[in-house]
Design a protein around this motif. Sequence first.
Motif, PDB file in Angstrom:
ATOM      1  N   THR A  58      26.764  33.941  -0.857  1.00 14.93           N
ATOM      2  CA  THR A  58      26.333  32.753  -0.099  1.00 14.93           C
ATOM      3  C   THR A  58      24.830  32.577  -0.260  1.00 14.93           C
ATOM      4  OG1 THR A  58      26.066  34.099   1.905  1.00 14.93           O
ATOM      5  CG2 THR A  58      28.202  32.998   1.593  1.00 14.93           C
ATOM      6  N   PRO A  59      24.380  32.208  -1.457  1.00 19.15           N
ATOM      7  CA  PRO A  59      22.930  32.115  -1.699  1.00 19.15           C
ATOM      8  C   PRO A  59      22.321  30.873  -1.065  1.00 19.15           C
ATOM      9  CG  PRO A  59      24.121  31.405  -3.639  1.00 19.15           C
ATOM     10  CD  PRO A  59      25.165  31.872  -2.650  1.00 19.15           C
ATOM     11  N   VAL A  60      21.012  30.949  -0.822  1.00 21.40           N
ATOM     12  CA  VAL A  60      20.243  29.804  -0.358  1.00 21.40           C
ATOM     13  C   VAL A  60      18.840  29.918  -0.936  1.00 21.40           C
ATOM     14  CG1 VAL A  60      19.490  30.971   1.758  1.00 21.40           C
ATOM     15  CG2 VAL A  60      19.509  28.468   1.670  1.00 21.40           C
ATOM     16  N   ALA A  61      18.306  28.835  -1.421  1.00 26.05           N
ATOM     17  CA  ALA A  61      16.927  28.770  -1.918  1.00 26.05           C
ATOM     18  C   ALA A  61      16.627  29.817  -2.978  1.00 26.05           C
ATOM     19  CB  ALA A  61      15.950  28.916  -0.753  1.00 26.05           C
ATOM     20  N   GLY A  62      17.596  30.102  -3.842  1.00 21.20           N
ATOM     21  CA  GLY A  62      17.362  31.043  -4.926  1.00 21.20           C
ATOM     22  C   GLY A  62      17.371  32.494  -4.514  1.00 21.20           C
ATOM     23  N   MET A  63      17.820  32.821  -3.299  1.00 22.50           N
ATOM     24  CA  MET A  63      17.878  34.205  -2.856  1.00 22.50           C
ATOM     25  C   MET A  63      18.995  34.941  -3.594  1.00 22.50           C
ATOM     26  SD  MET A  63      15.445  34.629  -0.739  1.00 22.50           S
ATOM     27  CE  MET A  63      15.925  36.252  -0.198  1.00 22.50           C
ATOM     28  N   LEU A  64      18.771  36.238  -3.826  1.00 20.95           N
ATOM     29  CA  LEU A  64      19.735  37.045  -4.563  1.00 20.95           C
ATOM     30  C   LEU A  64      20.880  37.480  -3.657  1.00 20.95           C
ATOM     31  CD1 LEU A  64      17.336  39.302  -6.668  1.00 20.95           C
ATOM     32  CD2 LEU A  64      18.330  37.088  -7.252  1.00 20.95           C
ATOM     33  N   GLU A  65      22.084  37.430  -4.208  1.00 24.47           N
ATOM     34  CA  GLU A  65      23.289  37.850  -3.522  1.00 24.47           C
ATOM     35  C   GLU A  65      24.122  38.701  -4.473  1.00 24.47           C
ATOM     36  OE1 GLU A  65      25.212  36.607  -0.142  1.00 24.47           O
ATOM     37  OE2 GLU A  65      23.234  37.548  -0.050  1.00 24.47           O
ATOM     38  N   PRO A  66      25.033  39.532  -3.964  1.00 25.78           N
ATOM     39  CA  PRO A  66      25.909  40.301  -4.853  1.00 25.78           C
ATOM     40  C   PRO A  66      26.731  39.397  -5.772  1.00 25.78           C
ATOM     41  CG  PRO A  66      26.055  41.114  -2.600  1.00 25.78           C
ATOM     42  CD  PRO A  66      25.276  39.842  -2.548  1.00 25.78           C
ATOM     43  N   PHE A  67      27.004  39.901  -6.964  1.00 21.09           N
ATOM     44  CA  PHE A  67      27.884  39.242  -7.940  1.00 21.09           C
ATOM     45  C   PHE A  67      27.327  37.907  -8.439  1.00 21.09           C
ATOM     46  CE2 PHE A  67      30.717  41.415  -4.762  1.00 21.09           C
ATOM     47  CZ  PHE A  67      30.944  42.542  -5.533  1.00 21.09           C
ATOM     48  N   ARG A  68      26.025  37.837  -8.614  1.00 23.98           N
ATOM     49  CA  ARG A  68      25.463  36.623  -9.197  1.00 23.98           C
ATOM     50  C   ARG A  68      25.674  36.638 -10.710  1.00 23.98           C
ATOM     51  NH1 ARG A  68      21.478  40.088  -7.955  1.00 23.98           N
ATOM     52  NH2 ARG A  68      19.804  40.507  -9.483  1.00 23.98           N
ATOM     53  N   SER A  69      25.276  35.560 -11.332  1.00 18.81           N
ATOM     54  CA  SER A  69      25.462  35.391 -12.782  1.00 18.81           C
ATOM     55  C   SER A  69      26.919  35.585 -13.170  1.00 18.81           C
ATOM     56  CB  SER A  69      24.567  36.361 -13.562  1.00 18.81           C
ATOM     57  OG  SER A  69      23.207  36.130 -13.281  1.00 18.81           O
ATOM     58  N   GLY A  70      27.811  34.920 -12.423  1.00 13.93           N
ATOM     59  CA  GLY A  70      29.231  34.992 -12.738  1.00 13.93           C
ATOM     60  C   GLY A  70      29.845  36.342 -12.475  1.00 13.93           C
ATOM     61  N   GLY A  71      29.228  37.129 -11.611  1.00 14.61           N
ATOM     62  CA  GLY A  71      29.767  38.439 -11.277  1.00 14.61           C
ATOM     63  C   GLY A  71      29.235  39.563 -12.144  1.00 14.61           C
ATOM     64  N   ARG A  72      28.354  39.268 -13.096  1.00 13.74           N
ATOM     65  CA  ARG A  72      27.860  40.292 -14.013  1.00 13.74           C
ATOM     66  C   ARG A  72      26.836  41.220 -13.362  1.00 13.74           C
ATOM     67  NH1 ARG A  72      27.771  35.695 -17.134  1.00 13.74           N
ATOM     68  NH2 ARG A  72      25.514  35.509 -16.952  1.00 13.74           N
ATOM     69  N   ILE A  73      26.136  40.741 -12.325  1.00 15.87           N
ATOM     70  CA  ILE A  73      25.106  41.553 -11.668  1.00 15.87           C
ATOM     71  C   ILE A  73      25.576  41.861 -10.240  1.00 15.87           C
ATOM     72  CG2 ILE A  73      22.686  41.685 -10.984  1.00 15.87           C
ATOM     73  CD1 ILE A  73      22.032  39.681 -13.141  1.00 15.87           C
ATOM     74  N   PRO A  74      26.032  43.093  -9.976  1.00 16.13           N
ATOM     75  CA  PRO A  74      26.596  43.398  -8.648  1.00 16.13           C
ATOM     76  C   PRO A  74      25.561  43.609  -7.547  1.00 16.13           C
ATOM     77  CG  PRO A  74      26.671  45.339 -10.048  1.00 16.13           C
ATOM     78  CD  PRO A  74      26.179  44.206 -10.913  1.00 16.13           C
ATOM     79  N   TRP A  75      24.318  43.982  -7.898  1.00 15.75           N
ATOM     80  CA  TRP A  75      23.329  44.299  -6.852  1.00 15.75           C
ATOM     81  C   TRP A  75      23.148  43.113  -5.923  1.00 15.75           C
ATOM     82  CZ3 TRP A  75      18.759  42.431  -4.943  1.00 15.75           C
ATOM     83  CH2 TRP A  75      18.026  43.285  -4.128  1.00 15.75           C
ATOM     84  N   PRO A  76      23.086  43.338  -4.587  1.00 15.54           N
ATOM     85  CA  PRO A  76      23.129  44.613  -3.865  1.00 15.54           C
ATOM     86  C   PRO A  76      24.495  44.887  -3.228  1.00 15.54           C
ATOM     87  CG  PRO A  76      22.170  42.932  -2.470  1.00 15.54           C
ATOM     88  CD  PRO A  76      22.619  42.236  -3.725  1.00 15.54           C
ATOM     89  N   ALA A  77      25.562  44.849  -4.012  1.00 11.39           N
ATOM     90  CA  ALA A  77      26.914  45.024  -3.474  1.00 11.39           C
ATOM     91  C   ALA A  77      27.072  46.364  -2.763  1.00 11.39           C
ATOM     92  CB  ALA A  77      27.935  44.889  -4.601  1.00 11.39           C
ATOM     93  N   ARG A  78      26.485  47.423  -3.343  1.00 14.31           N
ATOM     94  CA  ARG A  78      26.620  48.733  -2.707  1.00 14.31           C
ATOM     95  C   ARG A  78      25.996  48.738  -1.318  1.00 14.31           C
ATOM     96  NH1 ARG A  78      23.385  52.647  -1.758  1.00 14.31           N
ATOM     97  NH2 ARG A  78      21.701  51.690  -2.985  1.00 14.31           N
ATOM     98  N   CYS A  79      24.853  48.065  -1.161  1.00 17.81           N
ATOM     99  CA  CYS A  79      24.183  48.017   0.143  1.00 17.81           C
ATOM    100  C   CYS A  79      25.001  47.218   1.158  1.00 17.81           C
ATOM    101  CB  CYS A  79      22.796  47.400  -0.016  1.00 17.81           C
ATOM    102  SG  CYS A  79      21.670  48.355  -1.069  1.00 17.81           S
ATOM    103  N   VAL A  80      25.658  46.136   0.696  1.00 17.51           N
ATOM    104  CA  VAL A  80      26.506  45.348   1.592  1.00 17.51           C
ATOM    105  C   VAL A  80      27.657  46.202   2.100  1.00 17.51           C
ATOM    106  CG1 VAL A  80      28.024  43.342   1.768  1.00 17.51           C
ATOM    107  CG2 VAL A  80      25.877  43.169   0.493  1.00 17.51           C
ATOM    108  N   ALA A  81      28.282  46.944   1.190  1.00 18.37           N
ATOM    109  CA  ALA A  81      29.384  47.814   1.592  1.00 18.37           C
ATOM    110  C   ALA A  81      28.907  48.865   2.598  1.00 18.37           C
ATOM    111  CB  ALA A  81      29.984  48.483   0.365  1.00 18.37           C
ATOM    112  N   GLU A  82      27.737  49.443   2.362  1.00 19.72           N
ATOM    113  CA  GLU A  82      27.197  50.442   3.287  1.00 19.72           C
ATOM    114  C   GLU A  82      26.901  49.828   4.652  1.00 19.72           C
ATOM    115  OE1 GLU A  82      23.517  53.685   3.490  1.00 19.72           O
ATOM    116  OE2 GLU A  82      23.741  52.351   1.759  1.00 19.72           O
ATOM    117  N   TYR A  83      26.401  48.604   4.660  1.00 17.17           N
ATOM    118  CA  TYR A  83      26.090  47.937   5.926  1.00 17.17           C
ATOM    119  C   TYR A  83      27.342  47.771   6.789  1.00 17.17           C
ATOM    120  CZ  TYR A  83      24.589  44.229   9.133  1.00 17.17           C
ATOM    121  OH  TYR A  83      24.313  43.474  10.248  1.00 17.17           O
TER     122      TYR A  83
END
Length: 510
Positions: free
Chosen positions: A472-497
């Motif tokens: 759920t990006p806004v204003a160019g902020m980074l979210e997990p699975f950007r670039s069509g899912g090729r870049i997972p960061w920060p998916a691990r941190c979301v799971a930990e949260y």
Amino acid sequence: MAVGASHMTVPREPGDPSGQHGRGRGGRWRLPSPATATAGASLLAALPLALLATAAWLGRHVRPSADEWCFLPVVRDQGIGGMIGKFYVTDNGRVGNGLLVGLYARFPVAGHQWYAALSALFVLAVLWALVVLVLRRARQSVPHGFATLVAAMATAVFLLATPNTYKTLYWPAGSVSHTVAPALACAAVLPALAAGTRRGRVAALAVAAAAGAFTGTLSEETSVVALVVLGGLLLFGRRLVTDRVWPFLRTWALTGAAGIAVGTAVLMTSPGSLRRRERFGAETTSILAPDSLLASARGFARITETVLTTWEYGGVLAAGVLLGLLVRPARTGTGPAVLRPCRPLPLACAGVLAVLVSGYLCTVVTYPVFGPRVVTAARTWNDYLLLYVLVLTGLGALLGRALRGRGARPWAVVTAAAAAAGLYSASVVGLGLPLHHLGQDMAVRAGQWDRQDRALRAAAARGAEVAPYTPTPVAGMLEPFRSGGRIPWPARCVAEYYGLERITRSTRVP
């Protein structure tokens, strides 16, 4: 001490009617009555204040994203000390940054929602106090409300005129390093401006040392800007202040620079800083290499073009013009003189040069990490854009003072005041429209984020180890699975949260 006060040092000319009202003999310009000036200032100041209040209110739509996904679990499990340790040992060495991040992350979502309001209020208070103290040290006075008029517009332009307002004001992780940091450095000047006794001067030196050390561990770019300004004071300060004040100004500047050197040494020798340089390949790239210096110059030229073509910055120039048109020598409580009579042109050139030098050096420092993206990483510009805003205000004040100088025609001065008020008001409107659109985007994201937050918490409560996540990006902020899912960061941190083993990419918000 008159650090930063030099733009108000134009001496009063013989026969200057600054302290009189109405039209005098010969058609000379006379100041309006205090009641009229105060009413006009209050009306104009209300415009950027309303805009800032709206921006603060929109902060309720802010939700964690990007790096903050990784900060929140650390603060939750290890406290603020754990966040400071993470920054020093692992991330970047900025222990001051870790402290400020820990303070807002201690209150997860609420800390993000209140951040914009509190940081905007802090910047406004610092700039208001700076205007008041500079005028006092320059032995000048203005009608009530003009300090607020200038400070409110400067704050609004600084926070909202950048290409990415979200990362400047609403993203706490970026704001503490590049928006709050220069404001904190500016706040360190206030005790020096207010010092009138020996005890006050000692306190100002202590603040300069502590603030310098903290700034050195908070933001490399703000440290560069502060060193440029302090270096300029050491080189030219004797031409700005009287012999009585010069020893204190020199000691204060050296103390601040020494504090910055200590803080920067702590940062640069930290394990986190070494890891960061290795991660970005900056360890093998010299910032003084000819290719890097040339690329930085090209990047800074493009940044300068963007800033100079952002017409909303004209609002602070207009505020300065209005200030210069109505400033007058103070009649009481001025104390001994601290400033030498100075010529406006050298002062203006010194201010512009300080912005250009600090801006280019900041680009040189950030280029090894960002590369060509330094041109689009607008949040890193803020470290020297606050200085730019202050210099624009000073240039406007000098221009306004010249317009109402000896022999000025009333109609010409009134026309200049009307034009400045018009540009001032138009700048607020120009800043308000993009803010409105950003607020709508933030509201949409907040609704999506809240629904997904409830779904992920429910999945964790059921004992699930894996759950779907929709970016759920806004204003160019980074979210997990950007670039069509090729870049997972920060998916691990979301799971930990959320207490999950991992999250998987989804394209549908719950």
